[in-house]
Design an enzyme around this catalytic site. Structure first.
Site, mmCIF file in Angstrom:
data_model
loop_
_atom_site.group_PDB
_atom_site.id
_atom_site.type_symbol
_atom_site.label_atom_id
_atom_site.label_comp_id
_atom_site.label_asym_id
_atom_site.label_seq_id
_atom_site.Cartn_x
_atom_site.Cartn_y
_atom_site.Cartn_z
ATOM 1 N N LYS A 192 5.642 38.129 27.345
ATOM 2 C CA LYS A 192 6.530 37.287 26.867
ATOM 3 C C LYS A 192 7.291 37.700 25.486
ATOM 4 C CE LYS A 192 7.445 33.907 23.975
ATOM 5 N NZ LYS A 192 9.006 33.968 23.645
ATOM 6 N N GLY A 244 3.140 38.219 15.631
ATOM 7 C CA GLY A 244 4.352 37.349 15.086
ATOM 8 C C GLY A 244 3.748 36.706 13.838
ATOM 9 N N SER A 245 3.725 35.406 13.656
ATOM 10 C CA SER A 245 3.885 35.100 12.151
ATOM 11 C C SER A 245 2.478 34.262 12.193
ATOM 12 C CB SER A 245 4.799 33.500 12.234
ATOM 13 O OG SER A 245 4.538 32.657 13.146
ATOM 14 N N THR A 246 2.040 34.252 10.879
ATOM 15 C CA THR A 246 0.582 33.892 10.612
ATOM 16 C C THR A 246 0.415 32.563 11.075
ATOM 17 O OG1 THR A 246 0.221 35.276 8.858
ATOM 18 C CG2 THR A 246 -1.142 33.415 8.887
ATOM 19 N N GLY A 249 -0.037 32.565 14.940
ATOM 20 C CA GLY A 249 -1.317 33.061 15.140
ATOM 21 C C GLY A 249 -2.509 32.301 14.982
ATOM 22 N N GLU A 266 -1.782 40.111 15.479
ATOM 23 C CA GLU A 266 -1.063 41.203 14.271
ATOM 24 C C GLU A 266 -0.210 40.049 13.804
ATOM 25 O OE1 GLU A 266 -1.615 44.125 13.650
ATOM 26 O OE2 GLU A 266 -2.531 45.097 15.530
ATOM 27 N N CYS A 300 6.590 43.794 9.601
ATOM 28 C CA CYS A 300 5.510 42.890 9.016
ATOM 29 C C CYS A 300 4.746 43.730 7.844
ATOM 30 C CB CYS A 300 4.429 42.934 10.128
ATOM 31 S SG CYS A 300 4.308 44.172 11.107
ATOM 32 N N GLU A 397 6.241 35.768 2.398
ATOM 33 C CA GLU A 397 6.710 36.962 3.366
ATOM 34 C C GLU A 397 8.257 36.611 3.570
ATOM 35 O OE1 GLU A 397 5.742 37.330 7.560
ATOM 36 O OE2 GLU A 397 5.591 39.325 7.338
HETATM 37 P P1 TAP Z 1 6.663 33.968 15.657
HETATM 38 O O1 TAP Z 1 7.476 32.468 15.539
HETATM 39 O O2 TAP Z 1 5.350 33.754 15.329
HETATM 40 O O3 TAP Z 1 6.900 34.424 17.094
HETATM 41 C C1 TAP Z 1 6.390 35.504 17.670
HETATM 42 C C2 TAP Z 1 6.309 35.114 19.189
HETATM 43 O O4 TAP Z 1 5.494 34.209 19.727
HETATM 44 C C3 TAP Z 1 7.599 34.869 19.900
HETATM 45 O O5 TAP Z 1 7.794 35.475 21.275
HETATM 46 C C4 TAP Z 1 7.639 33.269 19.973
HETATM 47 O O6 TAP Z 1 8.487 32.917 20.958
HETATM 48 C C5 TAP Z 1 6.288 33.184 20.111
HETATM 49 N N1 TAP Z 1 5.671 31.836 19.925
HETATM 50 C C6 TAP Z 1 6.195 31.049 19.085
HETATM 51 N N2 TAP Z 1 5.355 29.675 19.144
HETATM 52 C C7 TAP Z 1 4.597 29.936 20.115
HETATM 53 C C8 TAP Z 1 2.937 29.152 20.146
HETATM 54 N N3 TAP Z 1 3.053 28.024 19.802
HETATM 55 N N4 TAP Z 1 2.361 29.909 21.207
HETATM 56 C C9 TAP Z 1 2.401 31.198 21.409
HETATM 57 N N5 TAP Z 1 3.653 31.855 21.368
HETATM 58 C C10 TAP Z 1 4.390 31.189 20.380
HETATM 59 O O7 TAP Z 1 7.249 35.207 14.903
HETATM 60 P P2 TAP Z 1 8.821 35.584 14.973
HETATM 61 O O8 TAP Z 1 9.592 34.848 14.108
HETATM 62 O O9 TAP Z 1 9.138 36.218 16.092
HETATM 63 O O10 TAP Z 1 8.485 36.994 13.851
HETATM 64 C C11 TAP Z 1 8.230 37.092 12.643
HETATM 65 C C12 TAP Z 1 7.025 36.964 12.092
HETATM 66 O O11 TAP Z 1 6.057 37.981 12.821
HETATM 67 C C13 TAP Z 1 6.799 37.364 10.745
HETATM 68 O O12 TAP Z 1 6.078 36.548 10.010
HETATM 69 C C14 TAP Z 1 6.121 38.809 10.893
HETATM 70 O O13 TAP Z 1 5.380 39.207 9.643
HETATM 71 C C15 TAP Z 1 5.257 38.878 12.037
HETATM 72 N N6 TAP Z 1 5.162 40.017 12.680
HETATM 73 C C16 TAP Z 1 3.935 40.625 12.482
HETATM 74 C C17 TAP Z 1 3.708 42.134 12.879
HETATM 75 C C18 TAP Z 1 2.565 42.481 12.981
HETATM 76 S S1 TAP Z 1 2.386 44.046 13.544
HETATM 77 N N7 TAP Z 1 1.566 42.148 12.053
HETATM 78 C C19 TAP Z 1 4.893 42.612 13.722
HETATM 79 C C20 TAP Z 1 5.991 41.866 13.811
HETATM 80 C C21 TAP Z 1 6.048 40.677 13.287
HETATM 81 P P3 TAP Z 1 10.001 32.592 20.318
HETATM 82 O O14 TAP Z 1 10.412 33.771 19.968
HETATM 83 O O15 TAP Z 1 10.723 32.273 21.762
HETATM 84 O O16 TAP Z 1 9.860 31.466 19.464
#
Ligand code: TAP
Length: 489
Positions: A192, A244-246, A249, A266, A300, A397
């Site tokens: 996804k 994604g976000s902590t 996760g 991650e 990240c 962050e």
């Molecule tokens: P999230 O809101 O955590 O979203 C990540 C993914 O998870 C998206 O596809 C999201 O869908 C989905 N998602 C949201 N709620 C979920 C749930 N309850 N169960 C399963 N999946 C769910 O993060 P983001 O806003 O996309 O990305 C930013 C964050 O990701 C930052 O905190 C960043 O540090 C972290 N990040 C970490 C890394 C590594 S390698 N550590 C790399 C990139 C980003 P939707 O987009 O449709 O909400």
């Protein structure tokens, strides 16, 4: 229509010829709507749909299917069926498909780069020189492992169906990090992509068709967080891989606790980029800029906390500001652009809010004079000085082009400050002394420590965090363990 993070009141239908550079014009074909990619073909979803828009213009790009629970269930069933054949196929055969995919990514590299820049907002020089080549490199690299798993030091038996959920900051690259090792080990995948950046994953689905990948080995289901939730909760998923976000996760880890599922997470970061007084300053300035302004700081492992030794702090700051004044912000499709658009209105609000808090808490805020485009989501490169460890901008962050500067006097103080974070994903060290690099690398609690460089990625190198940055490793030989039976991480 489902709610969309990109939504604004004034969206217009897409036009695809708005690239200023003729060579990047009209090389992508964005369809008006997309279904789900399941069983080797695009199918209608049962759920609703949502719009994906370009964050640099706010134009609607396409209507995207939102997978509901029944769609997720169907995709997992299809992946399970495909696993029966794919999981038994000799590694040398699987490798051929991975090599083919890698080559097609290279061949269609310009098209992918333009599409990624349009859908994500990141500068074309980054998609062209970083995202696309490293994504292809991952497929090449893991293709090489597919017939050598016995030599990897782990088992050789695949897990089954991998449910993979990725964020919006490196849409294609995160997909490659997830799919390449999973397939090499003989697993099938339901992935996804993030709601705001589905288009390159859907283009990747076409690439799977072009590569004649057996139907059902890769399935792409689009949707919002609830789709991701349904995927990771599905009882027939054997492996959950999440970036994604902590916060999300943590919720995933709780939801799969006690199940048979293997999980890698991650998550976020708040990396220290540490500059000692003997560092090559010109190089360090470039490393600081790359560390925090690459990909608009939507990274990240971004070097979002600059720790600079007191004796060179004034000089480093003055030079950093001069360099920041040369950064060009604007159209992601312009090859001269250094800083593109913020990925969504929601993310822009978050960056603005934390930056305002930084100012209210007493830190000094500075941005070079910078005219922001009228449409789209933009934030200027920003540096905060006089930051203390108590400030929220030093602890949380921001995930944007915002740098917090702190100073230190001794290496011990640098280590203490660098480690004073709940995260532990990455760190950078700038110094002329090799012994100091080794000392710092030993003391820093971070999965990756870069020395005299920053934000360098390579498929041969494991990547992953400690503490609240998650667990498990992606990349390198270590990245195979997550997709093979019996290998605890
Ligand atoms: P999230 O809101 O955590 O979203 C990540 C993914 O998870 C998206 O596809 C999201 O869908 C989905 N998602 C949201 N709620 C979920 C749930 N309850 N169960 C399963 N999946 C769910 O993060 P983001 O806003 O996309 O990305 C930013 C964050 O990701 C930052 O905190 C960043 O540090 C972290 N990040 C970490 C890394 C590594 S390698 N550590 C790399 C990139 C980003 P939707 O987009 O449709 O909400």
């Amino acid at each position: 229509m489902a709610a969309n993070k990109h939504s604004t009141s004034s969206t217009t239908q897409a036009r695809f010829d708005y690239a200023p550079a003729p060579e990047s014009r009209a090389i992508v074909d964005i369809k008006p709507s997309y279904g789900l990619f399941v069983g080797g073909e695009f199918v209608d979803g049962h759920g609703r749909s949502f719009k994906t828009i370009s964050p640099s213009t706010e134009e609607v790009l396409a209507e995207i299917a939102e997978a509901d629970e029944a769609d997720v269930d169907n995709a997992v069933k299809v992946a399970r069926r495909a696993f029966r054949t794919w999981g038994r196929m000799p590694g040398s055969e699987r490798a051929k498909y991975l090599y083919r995919i890698a080559r097609i990514i290279q061949e269609r590299g310009r098209e992918i780069a333009v599409l990624e820049s349009i859908d994500n907002g990141k500068p074309i020089k980054e998609t062209r020189d970083v995202d696309v080549p490293i994504a292809a490199a991952h497929f090449f690299y893991y293709a090489g492992w597919a017939d050598k798993l016995a030599y990897a030091g782990y088992g050789t038996t695949p897990l089954g169906v991998a449910g993979q959920v990725i964020p919006w900051n490196f849409p294609l690259l995160m997909l490659a990090w997830k799919i390449a090792p999973a397939l090499a080990c003989g697993n099938t995948v339901v992935l996804k992509p993030a709601e705001t950046t589905p288009l390159t994953a859907l283009l990747f689905a076409e690439i799977c068709q072009q590569a004649d990948l057996p139907a059902g080995v890769v399935n792409i289901i689009t949707g919002a967080g609830s789709t991701g939730q349904a995927l990771v909760a599905h009882p027939d998923v054997d492996k959950v891989a999440f970036t994604g976000s902590t916060a999300v996760g943590r919720a995933i880890a709780k939801s799969v606790a006690g199940s048979h599922k293997k999980v890698t997470l991650e998550l976020g970061g708040k990396a220290a980029n540490i500059v000692f007084d003997d560092a090559p300053i010109d190089q360090a300035i470039e490393g600081i800029v790359n560390g925090i302004f690459f990909n608009q700081g939507h990274v990240c492992c971004a070097g979002s906390r600059l720790l600079v030794q007191e004796s060179v702090a004034d000089e480093v700051l003055a030079r950093l500001k001069r360099r920041m004044a040369t950064l060009r912000l604007g159209d992601p499709l312009d090859k001269n652009t250094d800083i593109g658009a913020i990925n969504s209105a929601e993310q822009l609000d978050k960056i603005r809010e934390l930056s305002d808090i930084g100012e209210a808490e007493g830190a000094g805020r500075w941005s070079p004079p910078c005219e922001l485009p009228k449409h789209g989501f933009w934030f200027p490169p920003t540096v905060f000085t006089n930051v203390t460890q108590a400030h929220r901008i030093a602890r949380e962050e921001i995930f944007g082009p915002v740098l917090s500067v702190l100073t230190f006097r001794t290496p011990a103080e640098a280590v203490e400050k660098a480690n004073n974070t709940p995260y532990g994903l990455s760190a950078g060290v700038w110094t002329d002394k090799g012994s100091r690099i080794l000392h710092m690398a030993n003391k820093l609690k971070a999965g990756v420590v870069w020395a005299n460089t920053f934000n360098k990625f390579d498929p041969t190198s494991p990547f992953g965090g400690y503490k609240e940055s998650g667990y498990g490793r992606e990349g390198g030989r270590h990245g195979l363990a997550a997709y093979l039976k019996g290998e605890d991480l």
